[in-house]
Write a protein that holds these residues in place. Sequence first.
Motif, PDB file in Angstrom:
ATOM      1  N   UNK A 186     -77.255   1.178  25.186  1.00 20.65           N
ATOM      2  CA  UNK A 186     -77.438   0.211  24.104  1.00 20.65           C
ATOM      3  C   UNK A 186     -77.173  -1.187  24.649  1.00 20.65           C
ATOM      4  N   UNK A 187     -78.231  -2.003  24.701  1.00 21.52           N
ATOM      5  CA  UNK A 187     -78.156  -3.309  25.355  1.00 21.52           C
ATOM      6  C   UNK A 187     -78.122  -4.420  24.318  1.00 21.52           C
ATOM      7  N   UNK A 188     -77.061  -4.451  23.542  1.00 19.61           N
ATOM      8  CA  UNK A 188     -76.926  -5.459  22.481  1.00 19.61           C
ATOM      9  C   UNK A 188     -76.611  -6.825  23.087  1.00 19.61           C
ATOM     10  N   UNK A 189     -77.430  -7.816  22.740  1.00 15.45           N
ATOM     11  CA  UNK A 189     -77.211  -9.158  23.253  1.00 15.45           C
ATOM     12  C   UNK A 189     -77.880  -9.426  24.582  1.00 15.45           C
ATOM     13  N   UNK A 190     -78.710  -8.506  25.050  1.00  7.62           N
ATOM     14  CA  UNK A 190     -79.421  -8.697  26.314  1.00  7.62           C
ATOM     15  C   UNK A 190     -80.380  -9.876  26.210  1.00  7.62           C
ATOM     16  N   UNK A 191     -80.443 -10.687  27.259  1.00  4.49           N
ATOM     17  CA  UNK A 191     -81.383 -11.809  27.291  1.00  4.49           C
ATOM     18  C   UNK A 191     -82.577 -11.457  28.155  1.00  4.49           C
ATOM     19  N   UNK A 192     -83.670 -12.182  27.945  1.00  2.00           N
ATOM     20  CA  UNK A 192     -84.879 -11.947  28.732  1.00  2.00           C
ATOM     21  C   UNK A 192     -84.634 -12.222  30.211  1.00  2.00           C
ATOM     22  N   UNK A 193     -83.759 -13.174  30.501  1.00  2.00           N
ATOM     23  CA  UNK A 193     -83.449 -13.491  31.899  1.00  2.00           C
ATOM     24  C   UNK A 193     -82.733 -12.324  32.571  1.00  2.00           C
TER      25      UNK A 193
END
Length: 206
Positions: free
Chosen positions: A15-22
């Motif tokens: 679960x990648x909550x808060x993941x940014x495109x970068x």
Amino acid sequence: MSLNIDEFQPPMVAILRGLSAVEAPAVAEVLFACGFRLLEVPLNRPGALECISIINSLKPPDALVGGGTMLTVGDVELVRQHGGRIMVAPNFNADVIRHAKDLDMLAVPGVATPTEALAALAAGADAIKWFPAEALGLAGLRSVKTILPGGARVWPVGGVSAGNLRDWRLAGADGFGIGGRLYEPGVTLSELEGRARELIAAWRTG
């Protein structure tokens, strides 16, 4: 050809909550390299759909990406348009489950009671997310498993770690969703790799 949830092993969702495109390419590459095959980007943080598209473009053939906190039929449409093939939600909504299945997605809705669990399976859920697992407890999982149909898959989410994964499996867990014990914004790639390898090892020895 419809997706079969058992084809994606191990049955653990990162679960990648808060993941940014970068961050998305490097984070996804680390997790895939460590053995994760199911990645989820919750929609209640900015940039989630872009991250889903990025991960979908680089995932291996035996992996899937999808969205979390999918509360509406519209959420299902958007995630599918961006390449997502997993619908994960914190709640049970029959319309959302059915729409996900109509679009050939895996459906993993959240439940907290036997009534919700049975209703979610009847609506077509591929697995049910036992949430919040930390509050519902091991005894709650053991109890609910006794009334579910044979073959029903229950994935605890919330408070699951490498240290207690075996306890959850002994209580009847068939898979897991792992959030902050695996990924959190700002985690270094080396720390992420260490956590991921520890979780994969705990599953394999469980």
